[in-house]
Design a protein around this motif. Structure first.
Motif, PDB file in Angstrom:
ATOM      1  N   THR A 278       0.755  -1.041  -0.038  1.00  0.00           N
ATOM      2  CA  THR A 278       0.108   0.089   0.138  1.00  0.00           C
ATOM      3  C   THR A 278       0.976   1.166  -0.123  1.00  0.00           C
ATOM      4  N   ILE A 279       0.410   2.264  -0.444  1.00  0.00           N
ATOM      5  CA  ILE A 279       0.964   3.572  -0.273  1.00  0.00           C
ATOM      6  C   ILE A 279       1.617   3.716   1.161  1.00  0.00           C
ATOM      7  N   THR A 280       0.837   3.401   2.380  1.00  0.00           N
ATOM      8  CA  THR A 280       1.351   3.706   3.386  1.00  0.00           C
ATOM      9  C   THR A 280       2.507   2.743   3.939  1.00  0.00           C
ATOM     10  N   ALA A 281       2.368   1.685   3.608  1.00  0.00           N
ATOM     11  CA  ALA A 281       3.525   0.886   3.689  1.00  0.00           C
ATOM     12  C   ALA A 281       4.845   1.189   2.953  1.00  0.00           C
ATOM     13  N   LEU A 282       4.737   1.483   1.733  1.00  0.00           N
ATOM     14  CA  LEU A 282       5.857   2.293   1.106  1.00  0.00           C
ATOM     15  C   LEU A 282       6.570   3.474   1.630  1.00  0.00           C
ATOM     16  N   GLU A 283       5.548   4.203   2.238  1.00  0.00           N
ATOM     17  CA  GLU A 283       6.075   5.489   3.065  1.00  0.00           C
ATOM     18  C   GLU A 283       6.908   5.083   4.163  1.00  0.00           C
ATOM     19  N   TRP A 284       6.247   4.126   4.793  1.00  0.00           N
ATOM     20  CA  TRP A 284       7.029   3.671   6.413  1.00  0.00           C
ATOM     21  C   TRP A 284       8.394   2.909   5.669  1.00  0.00           C
ATOM     22  N   LEU A 285       8.346   1.804   5.048  1.00  0.00           N
ATOM     23  CA  LEU A 285       9.552   1.197   4.508  1.00  0.00           C
ATOM     24  C   LEU A 285      10.581   2.208   4.121  1.00  0.00           C
ATOM     25  N   ASN A 286      10.351   3.161   3.451  1.00  0.00           N
ATOM     26  CA  ASN A 286      11.186   4.224   2.837  1.00  0.00           C
ATOM     27  C   ASN A 286      11.940   5.010   3.963  1.00  0.00           C
ATOM     28  N   GLN A 287      11.309   5.302   4.979  1.00  0.00           N
ATOM     29  CA  GLN A 287      11.456   5.899   6.149  1.00  0.00           C
ATOM     30  C   GLN A 287      12.571   5.021   6.932  1.00  0.00           C
ATOM     31  N   ALA A 288      11.968   3.891   6.971  1.00  0.00           N
ATOM     32  CA  ALA A 288      12.709   2.829   7.772  1.00  0.00           C
ATOM     33  C   ALA A 288      14.055   2.606   7.201  1.00  0.00           C
ATOM     34  N   LEU A 289      14.232   2.402   5.888  1.00  0.00           N
ATOM     35  CA  LEU A 289      15.326   2.350   5.261  1.00  0.00           C
ATOM     36  C   LEU A 289      16.449   3.147   5.685  1.00  0.00           C
ATOM     37  N   VAL A 290      15.834   4.500   5.385  1.00  0.00           N
ATOM     38  CA  VAL A 290      16.786   5.461   5.514  1.00  0.00           C
ATOM     39  C   VAL A 290      17.136   5.547   6.898  1.00  0.00           C
ATOM     40  N   TYR A 291      16.455   5.191   7.984  1.00  0.00           N
ATOM     41  CA  TYR A 291      16.852   5.168   9.457  1.00  0.00           C
ATOM     42  C   TYR A 291      17.885   4.063   9.713  1.00  0.00           C
ATOM     43  N   VAL A 292      17.684   2.938   9.113  1.00  0.00           N
ATOM     44  CA  VAL A 292      18.650   1.766   9.245  1.00  0.00           C
ATOM     45  C   VAL A 292      19.917   2.015   8.340  1.00  0.00           C
ATOM     46  N   LEU A 293      19.885   2.628   7.419  1.00  0.00           N
ATOM     47  CA  LEU A 293      21.030   3.093   6.737  1.00  0.00           C
ATOM     48  C   LEU A 293      22.164   4.111   7.584  1.00  0.00           C
ATOM     49  N   ARG A 294      21.346   4.924   8.200  1.00  0.00           N
ATOM     50  CA  ARG A 294      22.006   5.917   9.222  1.00  0.00           C
ATOM     51  C   ARG A 294      22.723   5.041  10.347  1.00  0.00           C
ATOM     52  N   LYS A 295      22.060   4.102  10.839  1.00  0.00           N
ATOM     53  CA  LYS A 295      22.537   3.119  11.790  1.00  0.00           C
ATOM     54  C   LYS A 295      23.523   2.422  11.350  1.00  0.00           C
ATOM     55  N   CYS A 296      23.571   2.019  10.316  1.00  0.00           N
ATOM     56  CA  CYS A 296      24.749   1.120   9.558  1.00  0.00           C
ATOM     57  C   CYS A 296      26.003   1.925   9.264  1.00  0.00           C
ATOM     58  N   LEU A 297      25.736   3.182   8.701  1.00  0.00           N
ATOM     59  CA  LEU A 297      26.708   4.345   8.479  1.00  0.00           C
ATOM     60  C   LEU A 297      27.117   5.112   9.499  1.00  0.00           C
ATOM     61  N   LYS A 298      26.775   5.085  10.691  1.00  0.00           N
ATOM     62  CA  LYS A 298      26.912   5.911  11.786  1.00  0.00           C
ATOM     63  C   LYS A 298      26.293   7.143  11.295  1.00  0.00           C
ATOM     64  N   GLY A 299      25.197   7.249  10.930  1.00  0.00           N
ATOM     65  CA  GLY A 299      24.648   8.536  10.723  1.00  0.00           C
ATOM     66  C   GLY A 299      24.576   9.145   9.319  1.00  0.00           C
ATOM     67  N   VAL A 300      25.597   8.781   8.271  1.00  0.00           N
ATOM     68  CA  VAL A 300      25.900   9.186   7.083  1.00  0.00           C
ATOM     69  C   VAL A 300      25.096   8.341   6.032  1.00  0.00           C
ATOM     70  N   ALA A 301      23.879   8.324   6.029  1.00  0.00           N
ATOM     71  CA  ALA A 301      23.226   7.654   4.704  1.00  0.00           C
ATOM     72  C   ALA A 301      23.640   8.210   3.268  1.00  0.00           C
ATOM     73  N   TRP A 302      23.941   9.520   3.245  1.00  0.00           N
ATOM     74  CA  TRP A 302      24.333  10.047   1.914  1.00  0.00           C
ATOM     75  C   TRP A 302      25.679   9.267   1.601  1.00  0.00           C
ATOM     76  N   ALA A 303      26.359   8.496   2.386  1.00  0.00           N
ATOM     77  CA  ALA A 303      27.344   7.922   1.645  1.00  0.00           C
ATOM     78  C   ALA A 303      27.181   6.867   0.566  1.00  0.00           C
TER      79      ALA A 303
END
Length: 392
Positions: A278-303
């Motif tokens: 659903t649209i809602t699930a895609l929105e949550w999934l996108n935000q979750a991915l950015v959040y998890v990437l930041r954790k994996c990259l220690k805050g620099v998801a732009w890498a």
């Protein structure tokens, strides 16, 4: 006020489609001067042409918008208007989307950038006219693909001319990765970027990760629309015009969708409530991915896209970073595991999974399968728009 009203911007974003709705360019110019003769002078000389395309469809050069100097009540203002394209689905759902650098050196969708930069000679000519006329306000406006081009235009103006433009987009796809969204937001100012989108318009949900919207902080303009699955008609400019009619930007801001805090994202990742595509699930999934990437990259998801060689696709990079995240700490490892489980659930796959099973190849395969499912979803929604003859 220096910025346009929501209705003014929406009307211009819609009327630039006269270039495709009417039989000839002369007809379009005649119509537009009839509508806006007191504040603009439309002509073939003010036309923007772009070369669009890629390996998945034939390239063509065609009228894509206008550069305009305001007159009368809009004297002292300059305008860049961009339209969308019927080939949008091909641009957004190509499985080999690549990334290149914007005017500011940040990572953006390569197809959008290539189309924009074919207009650069005309844009430079117009900016010379802007300088001679002591223009104080510049407005970049577009719907759908036109919104992506308007965003790139704003970045180009700020990077090359040190002027902060206003950017207005309706139903725009995501233009760049974190670095672009962050740089564009901070250099131009979130208060000058007006991104309006309907809840059930699929186009603002793509391209999928790790592309994100500009602005990446501050205000965006969420417009309610029925349901939780894509409604093809809510990508059309006719509905955007209806949604903003007689409403100020502050009034539209009050319709804001739910903000997804870090704590809320973690709760969503841990939740056992069933989810589907659903649209809602895609929105949550996108935000979750950015959040998890930041954790994996220690805050620099732009890498993502900046720290790898050209032989690494975006999916390769995502798989590499998330696999590394499993080794950082137990907490990060559980975040990665829950993220992949959510993706598998949307795909209708078995959710029983252990962190040890998350190889780079497995993670990459899940991303590719989800991308394909979202792409099929998008193609179907946009096809309905085309069948009904609406502008995309």
């Amino acid at each position: 006020m220096a910025e346009l009203t929501a209705f003014q911007a929406a009307r211009l974003a819609d009327d630039v489609y006269s270039l495709t709705r009417l039989p000839t360019l002369k007809d379009a110019v005649t119509y537009l001067n009839g509508e806006y003769g007191e504040v603009f002078n439309f002509s073939e000389q003010s036309l923007l042409k772009a070369k669009t395309g890629g390996p998945w469809f034939i390239k063509c050069r065609t009228a894509f918008g206008f550069t305009l100097l305001g007159q009368g009540s809009l004297k002292g203002h300059a305008f860049f208007l961009f339209r969308g394209t019927q080939y949008l689905a091909d641009w957004l759902t190509n499985l080999n989307i690549s990334v290149s650098r914007s005017s500011s050196g940040q990572p953006v969708h390569d197809g959008f950038k290539r189309a924009f930069f074919t207009m650069e000679p005309k844009l430079k000519e117009f900016m010379a006219i802007v300088a001679k006329n002591n223009i104080s306000h510049i407005h970049c406006i577009g719907h759908s693909l036109g919104g992506a081009l308007a965003t790139l235009c704003g970045d180009w103006i700020k990077s090359g001319y040190k002027i902060k433009p206003y950017i207005y987009t309706f139903g725009s796809p995501r233009v760049g990765l974190y670095g672009f969204a962050d740089f564009c937001t901070s250099s131009i100012g979130a208060e000058r970027i007006f991104r309006a989108y309907h809840k059930t318009d699929i186009v603002p949900c793509i391209p999928i990760w790790p592309f994100i919207h500009t602005p990446n902080s501050g205000q965006d303009y969420f417009l309610p629309s029925p349901g939780i699955v894509p409604m093809a008609e809510y990508h059309g400019m006719n509905h955007y015009i209806d949604s903003v009619r007689n409403k100020s930007w502050p009034t539209l801001a009050a319709l804001e969708s739910e903000r997804k805090s870090d704590d809320g994202i973690v709760r969503w990742l841990k939740s056992t409530s069933p989810i589907g595509l659903t649209i809602t699930a895609l929105e949550w999934l996108n935000q979750a991915l950015v959040y998890v990437l930041r954790k994996c990259l220690k805050g620099v998801a732009w890498a993502i896209s900046g720290a790898f060689g050209t032989s690494f696709t975006l999916m390769d990079q995502l798989a590499y970073v998330l696999k590394k995240g499993i080794d950082i700490s137990e907490n990060v490892s559980s975040l990665v595991l829950n993220l992949i489980k959510k993706m598998m659930e949307i795909l209708g796959m078995k959710k029983v999974l252990k962190a040890a099973e998350l190889t780079r190849e497995f993670i990459r395969s899940i991303f590719l399968k989800l991308q394909q499912k979202v792409n099929d979803f998008t193609q179907a929604a946009l096809s309905k728009v085309l069948v009904k003859g609406r502008a995309v």
